[in-house]
Design a protein around this motif. Structure first.
Motif, PDB file in Angstrom:
ATOM      1  N   LEU A   1       1.427   9.653   5.110  1.00  0.00           N
ATOM      2  CA  LEU A   1       0.381   9.023   4.306  1.00  0.00           C
ATOM      3  C   LEU A   1       0.811   7.627   3.872  1.00  0.00           C
ATOM      4  CD1 LEU A   1      -2.341   9.258   2.848  1.00  0.00           C
ATOM      5  CD2 LEU A   1      -1.125  10.280   0.914  1.00  0.00           C
ATOM      6  N   ALA A   2       2.067   7.500   3.433  1.00  0.00           N
ATOM      7  CA  ALA A   2       2.573   6.200   3.005  1.00  0.00           C
ATOM      8  C   ALA A   2       2.604   5.217   4.173  1.00  0.00           C
ATOM      9  CB  ALA A   2       3.978   6.354   2.414  1.00  0.00           C
ATOM     10  N   GLY A   3       3.004   5.699   5.351  1.00  0.00           N
ATOM     11  CA  GLY A   3       3.022   4.833   6.521  1.00  0.00           C
ATOM     12  C   GLY A   3       1.636   4.331   6.879  1.00  0.00           C
ATOM     13  N   SER A   4       0.647   5.199   6.702  1.00  0.00           N
ATOM     14  CA  SER A   4      -0.730   4.783   6.970  1.00  0.00           C
ATOM     15  C   SER A   4      -1.198   3.742   5.958  1.00  0.00           C
ATOM     16  CB  SER A   4      -1.655   5.996   6.938  1.00  0.00           C
ATOM     17  OG  SER A   4      -2.980   5.627   7.230  1.00  0.00           O
ATOM     18  N   VAL A   5      -0.796   3.905   4.704  1.00  0.00           N
ATOM     19  CA  VAL A   5      -1.144   2.915   3.671  1.00  0.00           C
ATOM     20  C   VAL A   5      -0.507   1.568   4.010  1.00  0.00           C
ATOM     21  CG1 VAL A   5      -0.865   2.280   1.245  1.00  0.00           C
ATOM     22  CG2 VAL A   5      -1.477   4.623   1.851  1.00  0.00           C
ATOM     23  N   VAL A   6       0.736   1.614   4.487  1.00  0.00           N
ATOM     24  CA  VAL A   6       1.420   0.384   4.890  1.00  0.00           C
ATOM     25  C   VAL A   6       0.624  -0.327   5.978  1.00  0.00           C
ATOM     26  CG1 VAL A   6       3.443  -0.517   6.112  1.00  0.00           C
ATOM     27  CG2 VAL A   6       3.741   1.112   4.244  1.00  0.00           C
ATOM     28  N   ARG A   7       0.187   0.428   6.967  1.00  0.00           N
ATOM     29  CA  ARG A   7      -0.540  -0.170   8.093  1.00  0.00           C
ATOM     30  C   ARG A   7      -1.914  -0.662   7.657  1.00  0.00           C
ATOM     31  NH1 ARG A   7      -1.149   2.634  14.093  1.00  0.00           N
ATOM     32  NH2 ARG A   7      -1.575   0.707  15.225  1.00  0.00           N
ATOM     33  N   THR A   8      -2.585   0.124   6.802  1.00  0.00           N
ATOM     34  CA  THR A   8      -3.923  -0.240   6.342  1.00  0.00           C
ATOM     35  C   THR A   8      -3.923  -1.512   5.517  1.00  0.00           C
ATOM     36  OG1 THR A   8      -4.603   2.081   6.309  1.00  0.00           O
ATOM     37  CG2 THR A   8      -5.903   0.545   4.995  1.00  0.00           C
ATOM     38  N   THR A   9      -2.903  -1.656   4.667  1.00  0.00           N
ATOM     39  CA  THR A   9      -2.833  -2.819   3.781  1.00  0.00           C
ATOM     40  C   THR A   9      -2.126  -4.007   4.421  1.00  0.00           C
ATOM     41  OG1 THR A   9      -0.782  -1.949   2.793  1.00  0.00           O
ATOM     42  CG2 THR A   9      -2.860  -1.379   1.705  1.00  0.00           C
TER      43      THR A   9
ATOM     44  N   TYR B   1     -19.233   3.135   9.601  1.00  0.00           N
ATOM     45  CA  TYR B   1     -20.505   2.596   9.108  1.00  0.00           C
ATOM     46  C   TYR B   1     -20.442   2.025   7.694  1.00  0.00           C
ATOM     47  CZ  TYR B   1     -22.263   5.005  13.211  1.00  0.00           C
ATOM     48  OH  TYR B   1     -22.465   5.410  14.507  1.00  0.00           O
ATOM     49  N   PHE B   2     -19.257   2.038   7.104  1.00  0.00           N
ATOM     50  CA  PHE B   2     -19.122   1.476   5.760  1.00  0.00           C
ATOM     51  C   PHE B   2     -17.993   0.444   5.700  1.00  0.00           C
ATOM     52  CE2 PHE B   2     -21.341   5.464   5.207  1.00  0.00           C
ATOM     53  CZ  PHE B   2     -22.332   5.144   4.286  1.00  0.00           C
ATOM     54  N   SER B   3     -17.856  -0.316   6.780  1.00  0.00           N
ATOM     55  CA  SER B   3     -16.951  -1.484   6.834  1.00  0.00           C
ATOM     56  C   SER B   3     -15.483  -1.148   6.580  1.00  0.00           C
ATOM     57  CB  SER B   3     -17.420  -2.552   5.835  1.00  0.00           C
ATOM     58  OG  SER B   3     -18.739  -2.956   6.121  1.00  0.00           O
ATOM     59  N   MET B   4     -15.031  -0.040   7.149  1.00  0.00           N
ATOM     60  CA  MET B   4     -13.597   0.287   7.132  1.00  0.00           C
ATOM     61  C   MET B   4     -12.991   0.256   5.734  1.00  0.00           C
ATOM     62  SD  MET B   4     -12.803   0.817  10.367  1.00  0.00           S
ATOM     63  CE  MET B   4     -11.032   0.671  10.368  1.00  0.00           C
ATOM     64  N   PRO B   5     -13.488   1.026   4.774  1.00  0.00           N
ATOM     65  CA  PRO B   5     -12.898   1.020   3.431  1.00  0.00           C
ATOM     66  C   PRO B   5     -11.433   1.435   3.479  1.00  0.00           C
ATOM     67  CG  PRO B   5     -14.365   2.901   3.709  1.00  0.00           C
ATOM     68  CD  PRO B   5     -14.570   2.013   4.893  1.00  0.00           C
ATOM     69  N   ALA B   6     -10.611   0.775   2.695  1.00  0.00           N
ATOM     70  CA  ALA B   6      -9.162   0.966   2.774  1.00  0.00           C
ATOM     71  C   ALA B   6      -8.749   2.406   2.480  1.00  0.00           C
ATOM     72  CB  ALA B   6      -8.465   0.012   1.797  1.00  0.00           C
ATOM     73  N   PHE B   7      -9.435   3.075   1.543  1.00  0.00           N
ATOM     74  CA  PHE B   7      -9.020   4.421   1.165  1.00  0.00           C
ATOM     75  C   PHE B   7      -9.232   5.421   2.301  1.00  0.00           C
ATOM     76  CE2 PHE B   7     -13.559   4.840   0.523  1.00  0.00           C
ATOM     77  CZ  PHE B   7     -13.815   6.170   0.833  1.00  0.00           C
ATOM     78  N   ALA B   8     -10.207   5.164   3.171  1.00  0.00           N
ATOM     79  CA  ALA B   8     -10.571   6.130   4.199  1.00  0.00           C
ATOM     80  C   ALA B   8      -9.597   6.138   5.374  1.00  0.00           C
ATOM     81  CB  ALA B   8     -11.988   5.853   4.705  1.00  0.00           C
ATOM     82  N   GLN B   9      -8.909   5.039   5.625  1.00  0.00           N
ATOM     83  CA  GLN B   9      -8.008   4.972   6.772  1.00  0.00           C
ATOM     84  C   GLN B   9      -6.809   5.911   6.635  1.00  0.00           C
ATOM     85  OE1 GLN B   9      -8.248   0.430   6.658  1.00  0.00           O
ATOM     86  NE2 GLN B   9      -7.841   0.789   8.819  1.00  0.00           N
ATOM     87  N   PRO B  10      -6.049   5.847   5.527  1.00  0.00           N
ATOM     88  CA  PRO B  10      -4.947   6.807   5.372  1.00  0.00           C
ATOM     89  C   PRO B  10      -5.451   8.244   5.300  1.00  0.00           C
ATOM     90  CG  PRO B  10      -4.710   4.980   3.833  1.00  0.00           C
ATOM     91  CD  PRO B  10      -6.082   4.883   4.417  1.00  0.00           C
ATOM     92  N   LEU B  11      -6.606   8.447   4.668  1.00  0.00           N
ATOM     93  CA  LEU B  11      -7.174   9.789   4.551  1.00  0.00           C
ATOM     94  C   LEU B  11      -7.515  10.357   5.925  1.00  0.00           C
ATOM     95  CD1 LEU B  11      -8.104  11.982   2.588  1.00  0.00           C
ATOM     96  CD2 LEU B  11     -10.336  10.860   2.499  1.00  0.00           C
ATOM     97  N   HIS B  12      -8.056   9.525   6.793  1.00  0.00           N
ATOM     98  CA  HIS B  12      -8.430   9.956   8.145  1.00  0.00           C
ATOM     99  C   HIS B  12      -7.200  10.421   8.923  1.00  0.00           C
ATOM    100  CE1 HIS B  12     -11.266  10.216  11.412  1.00  0.00           C
ATOM    101  NE2 HIS B  12     -10.560   9.404  12.182  1.00  0.00           N
ATOM    102  N   LEU B  13      -6.110   9.671   8.825  1.00  0.00           N
ATOM    103  CA  LEU B  13      -4.880  10.051   9.525  1.00  0.00           C
ATOM    104  C   LEU B  13      -4.269  11.308   8.918  1.00  0.00           C
ATOM    105  CD1 LEU B  13      -2.663   9.586  11.592  1.00  0.00           C
ATOM    106  CD2 LEU B  13      -1.570   8.014   9.973  1.00  0.00           C
TER     107      LEU B  13
END
Length: 309
Positions: A22-30, A275-287
């Motif tokens: 999860l942390a790695g995904s946050v790193v990539r997302t941000t 469809y909601f412009s890639m919100p930051a919270f959804a990317q780590p959640l998806h992974l």
């Protein structure tokens, strides 16, 4: 007693691995992958700076990566990456603890000790790949391999816990075969998702900050990823129906229900991203959801049908 200690160590390690993913995904997302431009230090320090005044004037040149100057110092990104590294260190220490708790079991349960050593070796390799990711200036293919190896480590660690547990009812041959297909499809879908993510990385690396422009929904890769999810859901639904008939009661049914709910969340978060412009919270959640699905599939398939070995 020793076996219980080992199982406790495995559970803690599994939880930490999920947090690390999860942390790695946050790193990539941000976009914090270069928040610490050197490794294992961070700007030449064990405790990273919190303000640009703590850095030398020529820090961009001093900490250049692959001959390229780094971006302006950003304390938030630096600490996001640093926390990710701390979690990596924690997992490494837990892997050592896992081997220590498995050592007394090496004669009675040799697979547990050998497996813990294998997991530790792979985790060490994973740390080296992490360093290579930084030195390569976040090469997309390395990031993808880094993530895929993390999934392998998670599954192997879960396998250790499964081996250490008691007797459970095995699946029928047909259900196990379908389950293997479901697991393989989930892994393929994960790889497709990482390929879509690499395309987004190329867009963001060019300086595009508008999230609505990050995802090209007309690309063949995205269309395949989206369509493949429908195929996965259909086969997964058939498998779950078969399992439900075979498991009339017990914890297995609870796991089936939980996995079914989590699996439905995957396309929902995908829709949010699309469809909601890639919100930051959804990317780590998806992974994270994808990782939980793969892990859940694995647990349902490879439950032990014998005593611990």
């Amino acid at each position: 007693m020793q076996l219980n200690r080992f199982k406790f160590a495995v559970v803690l390690t599994i939880v930490s691995l999920f947090l690390l993913i999860l942390a790695g995904s946050v790193v990539r997302t941000t976009g914090s992958g270069l928040g610490c431009p050197d490794w294992p230090h961070c700007f030449g320090q064990w405790i990273p700076p919190t303000d640009i005044s703590q850095l030398p004037i020529d820090y961009k040149e001093k900490f250049a990566i692959a001959g390229r100057q780094i971006a302006d110092f950003n304390a938030t990104k630096t600490w996001i990456e640093y926390i990710n590294r701390l979690l990596g260190v924690l997992v490494g220490l837990e892997m050592i603890w896992l081997m220590i708790t498995a050592w007394p079991l090496r004669k009675m349960h040799p697979k547990l000790f050998k497996g813990s050593v294998l997991v530790f070796v792979l985790t060490s390799i994973q740390g080296g790949i992490g360093a290579k990711v930084v030195s390569s200036h976040l090469a997309p293919h390395l990031i993808t391999f880094h993530m895929f190896l993390a999934i392998v480590i998670v599954l192997l660690t879960i396998a250790l816990y499964i081996l250490a547990t008691g007797v459970r009812k095995p699946l029928t041959i047909r259900s196990k075969q379908v389950g293997v297909i479901v697991l393989a499809l989930a892994l393929v879908q994960l790889i497709l998702g990482t390929e879509v993510r690499e395309g987004i990385d190329l867009v963001t690396s060019s300086g595009v900050t508008d999230r609505s422009l990050w995802l090209n929904q007309d690309s063949w890769l995205f269309i395949i990823h989206r369509s493949f999810s429908i195929l996965y859901l259909l086969i997964f639904g058939l498998w779950v129906g078969q399992l439900w008939k075979e498991e009339p009661f017990g914890n297995s049914r609870k796991l089936i229900v939980a996995l079914f709910i989590i699996t439905l969340l995957a396309p929902l978060t995908g829709i949010v991203l699309s469809y909601f412009s890639m919100p930051a919270f959804a990317q780590p959640l998806h992974l994270l959801i994808a990782t939980l699905i793969i892990s859940g599939d694995f647990v349902l398939i490879y439950r032990p049908d014998h005593a611990p070995v």
